[in-house]
Write a protein that holds these residues in place. Structure first.
Motif, short mmCIF file in Angstrom:
data_model
loop_
_atom_site.label_atom_id
_atom_site.label_comp_id
_atom_site.label_asym_id
_atom_site.label_seq_id
_atom_site.Cartn_x
_atom_site.Cartn_y
_atom_site.Cartn_z
N THR A 1 -0.54 8.41 -7.21
CA THR A 1 -1.21 9.62 -6.73
C THR A 1 -1.44 10.62 -7.81
OG1 THR A 1 0.92 10.57 -6.13
CG2 THR A 1 -0.33 9.44 -4.41
N PRO B 1 11.71 5.70 5.65
CA PRO B 1 10.51 6.42 5.20
C PRO B 1 9.54 5.42 4.56
CG PRO B 1 12.32 6.81 3.69
CD PRO B 1 12.89 6.03 4.85
N PRO B 2 8.25 5.69 4.60
CA PRO B 2 7.28 4.76 4.01
C PRO B 2 7.44 4.75 2.49
CG PRO B 2 6.19 6.75 4.76
CD PRO B 2 7.60 6.84 5.22
N PRO B 3 7.09 3.64 1.86
CA PRO B 3 7.21 3.58 0.39
C PRO B 3 6.21 4.56 -0.24
CG PRO B 3 6.10 1.63 1.24
CD PRO B 3 6.57 2.39 2.42
N TYR B 4 6.66 5.12 -1.36
CA TYR B 4 5.83 6.13 -2.04
C TYR B 4 5.79 5.76 -3.52
CZ TYR B 4 4.33 10.62 -3.87
OH TYR B 4 3.65 11.61 -4.54
N ASP B 5 4.58 5.70 -4.07
CA ASP B 5 4.41 5.38 -5.47
C ASP B 5 3.92 6.65 -6.16
OD1 ASP B 5 4.05 4.25 -7.92
OD2 ASP B 5 2.44 2.90 -7.33
N ALA B 6 4.79 7.24 -6.97
CA ALA B 6 4.46 8.50 -7.64
C ALA B 6 3.36 8.31 -8.68
CB ALA B 6 5.71 9.09 -8.30
#
Length: 126
Positions: A126, A118-123
Motif C-alpha cells: 500500500t 484480522p485479515p492479512p495486511y501487506d505494508a
C-alpha cells in the motif's frame, strides 16, 4: 493500378492539380515530380540489389508471388481449413488431463483463516 487508383482517377487528380498550380508554376512542379520519381526508382533499385546481396543465391529461388499479401483471403483460408479431409487423431480427456497436470505447478498451501482473525495486511503493497 497504383494503390487501387484507376487511370481516370489519376487523370482527374492531374487536371485538378494543374488548375490549382497554374500554368506559370506547372513546369517547375512537373520537373520536381520527375526528379522525385527518378530518386524513388533509384532507391528501389538499390534496395533490391542490397536484398539480393544479403540473400545471396537464394534470392532467385524465392517465388515472390507466393509471398504477395493480396493473395491471402481469410474466407478462402478458413474454407480450406474447414473442408480439409486430413484425419485428426482423437484426443482423449484422460491424456489431456495428464498433460495439464504434468505441466501445471504444484498447488500452494494457503493458511486457513477464521472470522475472528484480522485479515492479512501487506505494508509494502500500500
Amino acid at each position: 493500378m497504383f494503390f487501387g487508383l484507376t487511370i481516370e482517377k489519376l487523370v482527374l487528380i492531374g487536371v485538378i492539380a494543374a488548375l490549382l498550380i497554374g500554368p506559370e508554376r506547372l513546369p517547375r512542379y512537373a520537373e520536381g515530380l520527375a526528379r522525385f520519381a527518378g530518386r524513388a526508382r533509384e532507391y528501389m533499385r538499390g534496395a533490391k540489389s542490397r536484398v539480393r546481396e544479403e540473400m545471396g543465391p537464394d534470392f532467385d529461388d524465392v517465388d515472390w508471388r507466393k509471398l504477395d499479401p493480396r493473395q491471402y483471403d481469410p474466407r478462402r483460408i478458413i474454407r480450406e481449413a474447414l473442408l480439409d479431409d486430413t484425419p485428426v487423431a482423437p484426443v482423449r480427456a484422460a491424456s489431456v488431463g495428464a498433460a495439464v497436470a504434468a505441466t501445471s505447478p504444484a498447488p500452494v498451501e494457503r493458511p486457513a483463516f477464521s472470522p475472528a482473525d484480522p485479515p492479512p495486511y501487506d505494508a509494502e503493497a500500500t
